[in-house]
Design a protein around this motif. Structure first.
Motif, PDB file in Angstrom:
ATOM      1  N   TYR A  98       0.816  -1.216   0.000  1.00  5.78           N
ATOM      2  CA  TYR A  98       0.000   0.000   0.000  1.00  5.78           C
ATOM      3  C   TYR A  98       0.850   1.267   0.000  1.00  5.78           C
ATOM      4  O   TYR A  98       0.474   2.279  -0.589  1.00  5.78           O
ATOM      5  N   ALA A  99       1.980   1.228   0.665  1.00  7.18           N
ATOM      6  CA  ALA A  99       2.828   2.416   0.791  1.00  7.18           C
ATOM      7  C   ALA A  99       3.477   2.813  -0.531  1.00  7.18           C
ATOM      8  O   ALA A  99       3.962   3.928  -0.667  1.00  7.18           O
ATOM      9  N   HIS A 100       3.456   1.937  -1.513  1.00  4.76           N
ATOM     10  CA  HIS A 100       4.183   2.180  -2.756  1.00  4.76           C
ATOM     11  C   HIS A 100       3.284   2.466  -3.954  1.00  4.76           C
ATOM     12  O   HIS A 100       3.775   2.572  -5.070  1.00  4.76           O
ATOM     13  N   VAL A 101       1.994   2.573  -3.733  1.00  6.14           N
ATOM     14  CA  VAL A 101       1.075   2.788  -4.849  1.00  6.14           C
ATOM     15  C   VAL A 101       0.298   4.087  -4.657  1.00  6.14           C
ATOM     16  O   VAL A 101       0.217   4.624  -3.554  1.00  6.14           O
ATOM     17  N   ASP A 102      -0.270   4.574  -5.746  1.00  4.35           N
ATOM     18  CA  ASP A 102      -1.016   5.834  -5.712  1.00  4.35           C
ATOM     19  C   ASP A 102      -2.431   5.657  -5.171  1.00  4.35           C
ATOM     20  O   ASP A 102      -2.940   6.518  -4.464  1.00  4.35           O
ATOM     21  N   LYS A 103      -3.070   4.558  -5.530  1.00  3.17           N
ATOM     22  CA  LYS A 103      -4.448   4.309  -5.109  1.00  3.17           C
ATOM     23  C   LYS A 103      -4.578   2.881  -4.627  1.00  3.17           C
ATOM     24  O   LYS A 103      -3.962   1.978  -5.175  1.00  3.17           O
ATOM     25  N   VAL A 104      -5.423   2.679  -3.611  1.00  2.24           N
ATOM     26  CA  VAL A 104      -5.688   1.341  -3.084  1.00  2.24           C
ATOM     27  C   VAL A 104      -7.196   1.134  -3.084  1.00  2.24           C
ATOM     28  O   VAL A 104      -7.950   1.998  -2.655  1.00  2.24           O
ATOM     29  N   VAL A 105      -7.616  -0.014  -3.580  1.00  5.90           N
ATOM     30  CA  VAL A 105      -9.023  -0.398  -3.537  1.00  5.90           C
ATOM     31  C   VAL A 105      -9.069  -1.789  -2.925  1.00  5.90           C
ATOM     32  O   VAL A 105      -8.466  -2.722  -3.441  1.00  5.90           O
ATOM     33  N   LEU A 106      -9.751  -1.924  -1.802  1.00  2.00           N
ATOM     34  CA  LEU A 106      -9.916  -3.227  -1.162  1.00  2.00           C
ATOM     35  C   LEU A 106     -11.265  -3.797  -1.575  1.00  2.00           C
ATOM     36  O   LEU A 106     -12.279  -3.104  -1.516  1.00  2.00           O
ATOM     37  N   VAL A 107     -11.234  -5.054  -1.986  1.00  2.00           N
ATOM     38  CA  VAL A 107     -12.448  -5.725  -2.454  1.00  2.00           C
ATOM     39  C   VAL A 107     -12.668  -6.965  -1.602  1.00  2.00           C
ATOM     40  O   VAL A 107     -11.730  -7.728  -1.357  1.00  2.00           O
ATOM     41  N   ASN A 108     -13.908  -7.145  -1.169  1.00  2.00           N
ATOM     42  CA  ASN A 108     -14.268  -8.336  -0.403  1.00  2.00           C
ATOM     43  C   ASN A 108     -15.560  -8.877  -0.987  1.00  2.00           C
ATOM     44  O   ASN A 108     -16.545  -8.148  -1.084  1.00  2.00           O
ATOM     45  N   ALA A 109     -15.542 -10.133  -1.375  1.00  2.00           N
ATOM     46  CA  ALA A 109     -16.715 -10.796  -1.951  1.00  2.00           C
ATOM     47  C   ALA A 109     -17.284 -10.000  -3.122  1.00  2.00           C
ATOM     48  O   ALA A 109     -18.490  -9.880  -3.280  1.00  2.00           O
ATOM     49  N   GLY A 110     -16.398  -9.418  -3.933  1.00  2.00           N
ATOM     50  CA  GLY A 110     -16.813  -8.692  -5.127  1.00  2.00           C
ATOM     51  C   GLY A 110     -17.273  -7.268  -4.889  1.00  2.00           C
ATOM     52  O   GLY A 110     -17.642  -6.571  -5.831  1.00  2.00           O
ATOM     53  N   ALA A 111     -17.251  -6.807  -3.649  1.00  2.00           N
ATOM     54  CA  ALA A 111     -17.697  -5.441  -3.338  1.00  2.00           C
ATOM     55  C   ALA A 111     -16.534  -4.606  -2.839  1.00  2.00           C
ATOM     56  O   ALA A 111     -15.725  -5.066  -2.018  1.00  2.00           O
ATOM     57  N   VAL A 112     -16.449  -3.375  -3.323  1.00  2.00           N
ATOM     58  CA  VAL A 112     -15.422  -2.450  -2.857  1.00  2.00           C
ATOM     59  C   VAL A 112     -15.847  -1.952  -1.484  1.00  2.00           C
ATOM     60  O   VAL A 112     -16.954  -1.468  -1.292  1.00  2.00           O
ATOM     61  N   PHE A 113     -14.952  -2.081  -0.480  1.00  2.00           N
ATOM     62  CA  PHE A 113     -15.322  -1.618   0.841  1.00  2.00           C
ATOM     63  C   PHE A 113     -14.332  -0.626   1.442  1.00  2.00           C
ATOM     64  O   PHE A 113     -14.559  -0.133   2.532  1.00  2.00           O
ATOM     65  N   TRP A 114     -13.277  -0.275   0.734  1.00  2.00           N
ATOM     66  CA  TRP A 114     -12.355   0.745   1.228  1.00  2.00           C
ATOM     67  C   TRP A 114     -11.499   1.242   0.083  1.00  2.00           C
ATOM     68  O   TRP A 114     -11.096   0.485  -0.770  1.00  2.00           O
ATOM     69  N   ARG A 115     -11.237   2.557   0.068  1.00  2.00           N
ATOM     70  CA  ARG A 115     -10.380   3.152  -0.954  1.00  2.00           C
ATOM     71  C   ARG A 115      -9.417   4.134  -0.319  1.00  2.00           C
ATOM     72  O   ARG A 115      -9.766   4.842   0.610  1.00  2.00           O
ATOM     73  N   LYS A 116      -8.215   4.170  -0.854  1.00  2.00           N
ATOM     74  CA  LYS A 116      -7.229   5.185  -0.491  1.00  2.00           C
ATOM     75  C   LYS A 116      -6.821   5.844  -1.785  1.00  2.00           C
ATOM     76  O   LYS A 116      -6.347   5.189  -2.712  1.00  2.00           O
ATOM     77  N   VAL A 117      -7.058   7.131  -1.885  1.00  2.00           N
ATOM     78  CA  VAL A 117      -6.736   7.850  -3.125  1.00  2.00           C
ATOM     79  C   VAL A 117      -5.623   8.831  -2.879  1.00  2.00           C
ATOM     80  O   VAL A 117      -5.507   9.428  -1.855  1.00  2.00           O
TER      81      VAL A 117
END
Length: 160
Positions: free
Chosen positions: A141-160
């Motif tokens: 996570y520390a090395h990317v611009d955006k993070v999208v966490l997906v659980n069971a096909g649903a997005v439940f957290w984003r870091k932009v």
């Protein structure tokens, strides 16, 4: 993503995306050839291969592993450790220089320090490319611009 036939000057947009993208798996496949022969399938220029190898391996490792020799690396790269195969796979991607790369757990067998180094190599070596990392390791996570966490096909957290 466009799935039709129309595109710029009659060329399929979908075909262009497929031809300029690479999916990098957790377990890379290599032929039972030398590292150089495996890499020449991507880019036949030996000086470019050596340059990319030096970004991912130190000189002692290149010599010790015989990466510049004609010694076979084994079926599926079996003579190399998991992390060494992953780094050789990074070399392969650097040589191909695609516009889009999907890294699916492609650094999972590297320790944290080596993974951090490879992420920097990827960022510098593939400038202008879009890199998508699929990973269970939070350190990435520390090395990317955006993070999208997906659980069971649903997005439940984003870091932009």
């Amino acid at each position: 993503m466009y799935f039709g036939r129309l595109g710029r000057k009659g060329v399929s947009v979908w075909r262009n995306v497929r031809m300029n993208s690479i999916y990098v798996e957790k377990e890379p496949y290599f032929f039972n050839l030398s590292a150089i022969e495996n890499l020449k399938m991507i880019d036949g220029r030996e000086e470019q291969i050596i340059k990319c190898l030096e970004l991912c391996f130190d000189a002692a490792e290149i010599d010790e592993l015989g990466l510049l020799s004609e010694r076979a690396i084994g079926e599926k790269g079996g003579r190399l450790s998991g992390g060494q195969r992953e780094r050789l796979n990074v070399v392969r991607v650097l040589l191909a220089a695609p516009q889009l790369v999907v890294w699916d757990e492609a650094t999972a067998q590297m320790d944290e320090g080596l993974e951090k180094k490879m992420i920097e190599v990827i960022k510098n070596g593939l400038r202008g490319s879009t890199n998508i990392f699929i990973s269970h390791r939070k350190e990435i996570y520390a090395h990317v611009d955006k993070v999208v966490l997906v659980n069971a096909g649903a997005v439940f957290w984003r870091k932009v």
